[in-house]
Motif scaffolding. Structure first.
Motif, mmCIF file in Angstrom:
data_model
loop_
_atom_site.group_PDB
_atom_site.id
_atom_site.type_symbol
_atom_site.label_atom_id
_atom_site.label_comp_id
_atom_site.label_asym_id
_atom_site.label_seq_id
_atom_site.Cartn_x
_atom_site.Cartn_y
_atom_site.Cartn_z
ATOM 1 N N ALA A 98 -1.401 -2.205 -4.121
ATOM 2 C CA ALA A 98 -0.161 -2.625 -4.780
ATOM 3 C C ALA A 98 -0.207 -2.435 -6.284
ATOM 4 N N ASP A 99 -1.420 -2.372 -6.858
ATOM 5 C CA ASP A 99 -1.568 -2.112 -8.289
ATOM 6 C C ASP A 99 -1.760 -0.630 -8.578
ATOM 7 N N ARG A 100 -1.667 0.185 -7.528
ATOM 8 C CA ARG A 100 -1.748 1.657 -7.596
ATOM 9 C C ARG A 100 -3.147 2.163 -7.939
ATOM 10 N N SER A 101 -4.168 1.390 -7.514
ATOM 11 C CA SER A 101 -5.547 1.860 -7.569
ATOM 12 C C SER A 101 -5.906 2.446 -6.215
ATOM 13 N N GLU A 102 -6.649 3.563 -6.230
ATOM 14 C CA GLU A 102 -6.986 4.208 -4.961
ATOM 15 C C GLU A 102 -8.003 3.372 -4.195
ATOM 16 N N ILE A 103 -7.724 3.139 -2.896
ATOM 17 C CA ILE A 103 -8.611 2.339 -2.058
ATOM 18 C C ILE A 103 -9.177 3.127 -0.882
ATOM 19 N N ALA A 104 -8.586 4.273 -0.561
ATOM 20 C CA ALA A 104 -9.096 5.105 0.534
ATOM 21 C C ALA A 104 -8.471 6.480 0.421
ATOM 22 N N ARG A 105 -9.163 7.469 1.002
ATOM 23 C CA ARG A 105 -8.587 8.808 1.061
ATOM 24 C C ARG A 105 -9.213 9.575 2.208
ATOM 25 N N THR A 146 0.842 -1.198 0.000
ATOM 26 C CA THR A 146 0.000 0.000 0.000
ATOM 27 C C THR A 146 0.876 1.246 0.000
ATOM 28 N N LEU A 147 0.552 2.174 -0.880
ATOM 29 C CA LEU A 147 1.276 3.436 -0.936
ATOM 30 C C LEU A 147 0.379 4.542 -0.382
ATOM 31 N N LEU A 148 0.844 5.223 0.631
ATOM 32 C CA LEU A 148 0.166 6.392 1.166
ATOM 33 C C LEU A 148 0.865 7.619 0.608
ATOM 34 N N THR A 149 0.122 8.510 -0.013
ATOM 35 C CA THR A 149 0.724 9.673 -0.654
ATOM 36 C C THR A 149 -0.183 10.889 -0.487
#
Length: 427
Positions: free
Chosen positions: A223-230, A204-207
């Protein structure tokens, strides 16, 4: 800062199609070698060049920490035990320093990106400890306005403010630069902004979310760089820190934002304006320490309070420091037992309990000092490696090594120039 656990979820296969490999590394060298004001670095008592880092070095009995320091016009590399100067390297401009996380290299934020400084100390693949002459290599991770560097879970994550792009690589892959830069992945941001990113163990990337005019929060990409939360409940989001169990903390002007187990939680500050800009954490403590400012009209950079965030209870407590003790963002660190270490403007190294903020010890060390006029201006700084605290004294152009447990002065050294930025590698 030696390489940490590497996830085995198939990162390399995914990155192979996205990464900057050998050909792109060569392109980086051609397009991103500017440093400071755009000059090419020239060697002082050390060396420069892409060939740096290929030496087998000299074997020593144990890991040898080294310290990198900037000054106006160059870089020092010091022995971490004796504080003797190992190299003095010319480098123009104001340059920031961040340890890469591999125990050997420091990333120098220059005009073209993050330039790789080989401090000349490392642990080889066979377990032997080696030292060599430090070198400012001509290897550069390209980045427009290079900003935050984060190390976590065996990954090093770079954020370029000029584009909002995030660059990620396996930290251990930087240990041997003889073949050029390691393979990288670049994740684009919708808009450029002063931000930060971190990749968790599961990929998971947090940006951060922002524009050149404002920053509002953080988004999570799988991991596939789709947004899952914000969450966009974090005005002027700045800095990050990862506490125990991979709970991530971000600072806001009205509190802190946590990311834990796939969800964001906002913890409001007790004041209408309560800015946290930096988090000081360890992966063994659930308490995240943050700097804290409740006065939006304050002048200068000295602060007199800390905020302690309990990442399990999801609560935050503001702690006032003893009277006369103030600090800047450069002057807080965590000790080997998760204690809070703070270099006060009174010149003492203060030790505080992580859960209450109560002072447990104070060691007079340098003369009292005042707030810098600009944030880039040289002023005393603190960094901790193991049981040793390194403190710079800009008024006396010196550096000190202190035993955290006892306050004993282990070593001191005077420097020809005033030190500014500091980073330590473990070897």
């Amino acid at each position: 800062m030696n390489p940490l656990h590497h996830s085995t979820r198939g990162r390399r296969a995914r990155r192979a199609s996205l990464a900057v490999a050998a050909v792109a590394s060569s392109a980086l060298l051609l397009t991103a070698c500017s440093v400071g004001s755009g000059e090419t670095p020239s060697g002082g008592s050390g060396t420069t060049g892409a060939s740096a880092g290929t030496s087998a070095g000299t074997e020593v009995d144990s890991a040898q920490p080294r310290i990198a320091l900037t000054y106006d016009g160059g870089l020092y590399v010091l022995d971490g035990e004796t504080l003797e100067t190992e190299a003095d390297l010319d480098l123009a401009g104001f340059n920031r320093l961040n340890a890469s996380g591999d125990g050997r290299h420091v990333l120098v934020s220059t005009g073209g990106g993050w330039q790789v400084l080989d401090t000349g100390t490392w642990t080889a693949a066979d377990g032997s400890h080696r030292v060599a002459e430090p070198a400012l290599t001509d290897l550069v991770f390209a980045g427009d306005t290079p900003g935050h560097v984060v190390r976590h879970g065996g990954r090093t994550i770079l954020f370029a403010d000029g584009t909002g792009d995030t660059t990620v690589f396996e930290t251990a892959d930087l240990l041997d630069t003889s073949g050029g830069l390691p393979e990288t992945e670049t994740i684009e941001s919708p808009e450029a902004h002063h931000g930060v990113s971190i990749e968790l163990e599961d990929g998971t990337l947090l940006t951060t979310i922002g524009t050149p005019d404002e920053r509002t929060g953080v988004r999570a990409l799988d991991a596939d760089r789709s947004e899952i939360a914000r969450s966009e409940e974090c005005p002027s989001v700045h800095g990050e820190g990862t506490a125990a169990d991979e709970v991530v903390v971000f600072g806001c002007t009205d509190g802190v934002l946590l990311y834990d187990d796939g969800a964001f939680t906002k913890i409001d500050a007790p004041d209408a304006y309560g800015r946290t800009g930096n988090a000081y954490v360890t992966d063994t403590s659930s308490i995240a320490v943050g700097d804290y400012n409740s006065d939006p009209d304050s002048e200068g950079y000295l602060l007199s309070s800390l905020v302690l965030t309990d990442t399990v209870a999801k609560t935050a407590t503001v702690v006032d420091l003893p009277e006369g003790v103030t600090y800047t963002w450069r002057d807080v660190a965590r000790g080997p037992d998760d204690e809070i270490l703070l270099l006060g403007s009174d010149g003492a190294l203060h030790v505080l309990d992580e859960t209450t903020g109560t002072e447990t010890a104070s060691y007079p060390l340098i003369d009292a000092w005042e707030s810098p006029v600009e944030w880039q201006d040289a002023h005393p700084a603190l960094v901790v490696q193991g049981g040793t605290a390194y403190v710079t004294d800009t008024a006396a152009s010196s550096i000190h090594a202190v035993d955290v447990a006892t306050g004993e002065l282990l070593a001191s050294a005077e420097l020809p120039e005033v030190p500014n930025e500091i980073a330590v590698v473990t070897g």
